[in-house]
Design a protein around this motif. Structure first.
Motif, PDB file in Angstrom:
ATOM      1  N   ALA A  87       0.815  -1.215   0.000  1.00 13.04           N
ATOM      2  CA  ALA A  87       0.000   0.000   0.000  1.00 13.04           C
ATOM      3  C   ALA A  87       0.848   1.263   0.000  1.00 13.04           C
ATOM      4  N   SER A  88       2.113   1.125   0.365  1.00 12.71           N
ATOM      5  CA  SER A  88       2.983   2.299   0.409  1.00 12.71           C
ATOM      6  C   SER A  88       3.221   2.876  -0.983  1.00 12.71           C
ATOM      7  N   ASN A  89       3.377   1.995  -1.973  1.00 13.35           N
ATOM      8  CA  ASN A  89       3.755   2.432  -3.312  1.00 13.35           C
ATOM      9  C   ASN A  89       2.649   2.322  -4.356  1.00 13.35           C
ATOM     10  N   LEU A  90       1.657   1.469  -4.111  1.00 15.49           N
ATOM     11  CA  LEU A  90       0.587   1.270  -5.085  1.00 15.49           C
ATOM     12  C   LEU A  90      -0.590   2.188  -4.755  1.00 15.49           C
ATOM     13  N   LYS A  91      -0.968   3.007  -5.705  1.00 16.01           N
ATOM     14  CA  LYS A  91      -2.098   3.909  -5.481  1.00 16.01           C
ATOM     15  C   LYS A  91      -3.373   3.083  -5.337  1.00 16.01           C
ATOM     16  N   HIS A  92      -4.200   3.461  -4.378  1.00 14.48           N
ATOM     17  CA  HIS A  92      -5.395   2.672  -4.080  1.00 14.48           C
ATOM     18  C   HIS A  92      -6.470   3.566  -3.475  1.00 14.48           C
ATOM     19  N   GLY A  93      -7.679   3.030  -3.470  1.00 14.64           N
ATOM     20  CA  GLY A  93      -8.805   3.764  -2.915  1.00 14.64           C
ATOM     21  C   GLY A  93     -10.071   2.960  -3.065  1.00 14.64           C
ATOM     22  N   ASN A  94     -11.197   3.641  -3.043  1.00 16.20           N
ATOM     23  CA  ASN A  94     -12.499   2.982  -3.124  1.00 16.20           C
ATOM     24  C   ASN A  94     -13.350   3.558  -4.234  1.00 16.20           C
ATOM     25  N   LYS A  95     -14.225   2.732  -4.758  1.00 19.32           N
ATOM     26  CA  LYS A  95     -15.315   3.197  -5.611  1.00 19.32           C
ATOM     27  C   LYS A  95     -16.541   3.425  -4.721  1.00 19.32           C
ATOM     28  N   ASP A  96     -17.510   4.168  -5.213  1.00 14.33           N
ATOM     29  CA  ASP A  96     -18.784   4.238  -4.500  1.00 14.33           C
ATOM     30  C   ASP A  96     -19.375   2.828  -4.450  1.00 14.33           C
ATOM     31  N   ASN A  97     -19.756   2.415  -3.278  1.00 12.97           N
ATOM     32  CA  ASN A  97     -20.265   1.064  -3.071  1.00 12.97           C
ATOM     33  C   ASN A  97     -21.685   0.944  -3.627  1.00 12.97           C
ATOM     34  N   ILE A  98     -21.818   0.241  -4.751  1.00 12.90           N
ATOM     35  CA  ILE A  98     -23.155   0.038  -5.327  1.00 12.90           C
ATOM     36  C   ILE A  98     -23.680  -1.374  -5.047  1.00 12.90           C
ATOM     37  N   THR A  99     -22.974  -2.121  -4.170  1.00  6.21           N
ATOM     38  CA  THR A  99     -23.522  -3.396  -3.721  1.00  6.21           C
ATOM     39  C   THR A  99     -24.562  -3.117  -2.637  1.00  6.21           C
ATOM     40  N   SER A 100     -25.204  -4.170  -2.182  1.00  8.31           N
ATOM     41  CA  SER A 100     -26.192  -4.031  -1.109  1.00  8.31           C
ATOM     42  C   SER A 100     -25.605  -4.433   0.235  1.00  8.31           C
ATOM     43  N   SER A 101     -24.273  -4.477   0.314  1.00  9.16           N
ATOM     44  CA  SER A 101     -23.605  -4.989   1.507  1.00  9.16           C
ATOM     45  C   SER A 101     -22.549  -4.010   2.018  1.00  9.16           C
ATOM     46  N   THR A 102     -22.532  -3.797   3.318  1.00  6.08           N
ATOM     47  CA  THR A 102     -21.453  -3.028   3.950  1.00  6.08           C
ATOM     48  C   THR A 102     -20.214  -3.906   4.066  1.00  6.08           C
ATOM     49  N   ARG A 103     -19.085  -3.339   3.696  1.00  7.59           N
ATOM     50  CA  ARG A 103     -17.812  -4.028   3.939  1.00  7.59           C
ATOM     51  C   ARG A 103     -17.184  -3.457   5.207  1.00  7.59           C
ATOM     52  N   VAL A 104     -16.859  -4.345   6.136  1.00  5.78           N
ATOM     53  CA  VAL A 104     -16.140  -3.969   7.344  1.00  5.78           C
ATOM     54  C   VAL A 104     -14.812  -4.700   7.327  1.00  5.78           C
ATOM     55  N   SER A 105     -13.742  -3.994   7.648  1.00  2.00           N
ATOM     56  CA  SER A 105     -12.411  -4.597   7.623  1.00  2.00           C
ATOM     57  C   SER A 105     -11.489  -3.839   8.559  1.00  2.00           C
ATOM     58  N   PHE A 106     -10.328  -4.432   8.811  1.00  2.12           N
ATOM     59  CA  PHE A 106      -9.256  -3.661   9.421  1.00  2.12           C
ATOM     60  C   PHE A 106      -7.974  -3.981   8.679  1.00  2.12           C
ATOM     61  N   ASP A 107      -7.018  -3.086   8.794  1.00  4.12           N
ATOM     62  CA  ASP A 107      -5.732  -3.287   8.135  1.00  4.12           C
ATOM     63  C   ASP A 107      -4.621  -2.780   9.035  1.00  4.12           C
ATOM     64  N   PHE A 108      -3.420  -3.258   8.776  1.00  2.00           N
ATOM     65  CA  PHE A 108      -2.275  -2.865   9.591  1.00  2.00           C
ATOM     66  C   PHE A 108      -1.002  -3.018   8.774  1.00  2.00           C
ATOM     67  N   ARG A 109       0.069  -2.425   9.268  1.00  2.00           N
ATOM     68  CA  ARG A 109       1.335  -2.390   8.554  1.00  2.00           C
ATOM     69  C   ARG A 109       2.435  -3.053   9.370  1.00  2.00           C
ATOM     70  N   VAL A 110       3.368  -3.684   8.658  1.00  2.00           N
ATOM     71  CA  VAL A 110       4.469  -4.404   9.295  1.00  2.00           C
ATOM     72  C   VAL A 110       5.780  -4.046   8.605  1.00  2.00           C
ATOM     73  N   ILE A 111       6.827  -3.901   9.417  1.00  2.13           N
ATOM     74  CA  ILE A 111       8.184  -3.675   8.914  1.00  2.13           C
ATOM     75  C   ILE A 111       9.089  -4.713   9.571  1.00  2.13           C
ATOM     76  N   PRO A 112       9.929  -5.431   8.816  1.00  2.00           N
ATOM     77  CA  PRO A 112      10.908  -6.296   9.470  1.00  2.00           C
ATOM     78  C   PRO A 112      11.852  -5.459  10.326  1.00  2.00           C
ATOM     79  N   LYS A 113      12.187  -5.955  11.524  1.00  2.00           N
ATOM     80  CA  LYS A 113      12.980  -5.162  12.467  1.00  2.00           C
ATOM     81  C   LYS A 113      14.295  -4.694  11.851  1.00  2.00           C
ATOM     82  N   SER A 114      14.882  -5.516  10.996  1.00  2.00           N
ATOM     83  CA  SER A 114      16.182  -5.172  10.401  1.00  2.00           C
ATOM     84  C   SER A 114      16.102  -3.955   9.493  1.00  2.00           C
TER      85      SER A 114
END
Length: 214
Positions: free
Chosen positions: A162-189
């Motif tokens: 997600a850092s380098n790839l442009k992303h986003g959302n379209k207007d939701n025209i489905t009949s369903s709510t999407r619920v999610s969570f996301d998080f980021r990870v970096i190797p300690k090194s």
């Protein structure tokens, strides 16, 4: 982009968050309340966001599941210690709306030079069926502009850049709510301290702030 499955009997994220909201069907949140079309400044402003961020600081059950998920499922993908987003980002994508107010690259919400050195990896966990216009759309290569949907089900996790790839959302025209969570990870090194602040909460991108080590 890599998709993999995890055991929802071991990691009951959907059940735990539904319980916080009064045991509701997360895919039908739109039947409880609607909001004006979100912009970037207010896309974290629903009553469910407020409840999520309140409860994640009070209810150790979710935090325990989250840390076990990181320990058992995510950390082995790196074969070293990891630095992870301490509090995951919660998303609600209501019909007729978006969950993120603009198309963007995550590195533009950080110090770009720092982001390109540490190379965060993003993990997307839908808690409902994510498909078509109710999910994330992202390009397959940086600046290619060929946006594709992240179609996935509960029990699947998507690992992506997600850092380098442009992303986003379209207007939701489905009949369903999407619920999610996301998080980021970096190797300690690869981790480097940063005093840059998060866009939503003004927390420093540092250990003990936005990140923790595992």
């Amino acid at each position: 982009m890599k998709k993999f499955k995890y055991d929802t009997d071991l990691f009951k994220f959907q059940e735990q968050i539904s319980n916080w909201f009064g045991d509701v069907d997360l895919s039908k949140l739109h039947t409880l309340k609607q909001y004006e079309h979100f912009e970037r400044e207010n896309d974290q402003s629903t009553m469910w966001h407020e409840k999520f961020y309140e409860m994640i600081r009070r209810d150790e059950i979710f935090d325990d599941s989250y840390r076990r998920f990181l320990t058992d499922v995510i950390k082995p993908r790196y074969n070293e210690s990891i630095v992870y987003q301490k509090i995951p980002t919660f998303r609600v994508h209501l019909p007729g709306n978006v969950s993120v107010g603009e198309y963007h690259k995550d590195k533009h919400y950080r110090n770009v030079e720092w982001a390109e050195k540490v190379k965060e990896t993003n993990y997307y966990l839908p808690l409902t069926k994510a498909y078509g216009t109710n999910t994330i759309w992202a390009e397959t290569e940086e600046d290619k502009g060929d946006y594709r949907p992240f179609n996935s089900d509960y029990g699947e996790c998507i690992e992506w850049d997600a850092s380098n790839l442009k992303h986003g959302n379209k207007d939701n025209i489905t009949s369903s709510t999407r619920v999610s969570f996301d998080f980021r990870v970096i190797p300690k090194s690869r981790y480097i301290e940063s005093n840059h602040l998060t866009i939503n909460t003004g927390i420093p991108f540092g250990l003990g702030g936005y990140y923790e080590e595992l």
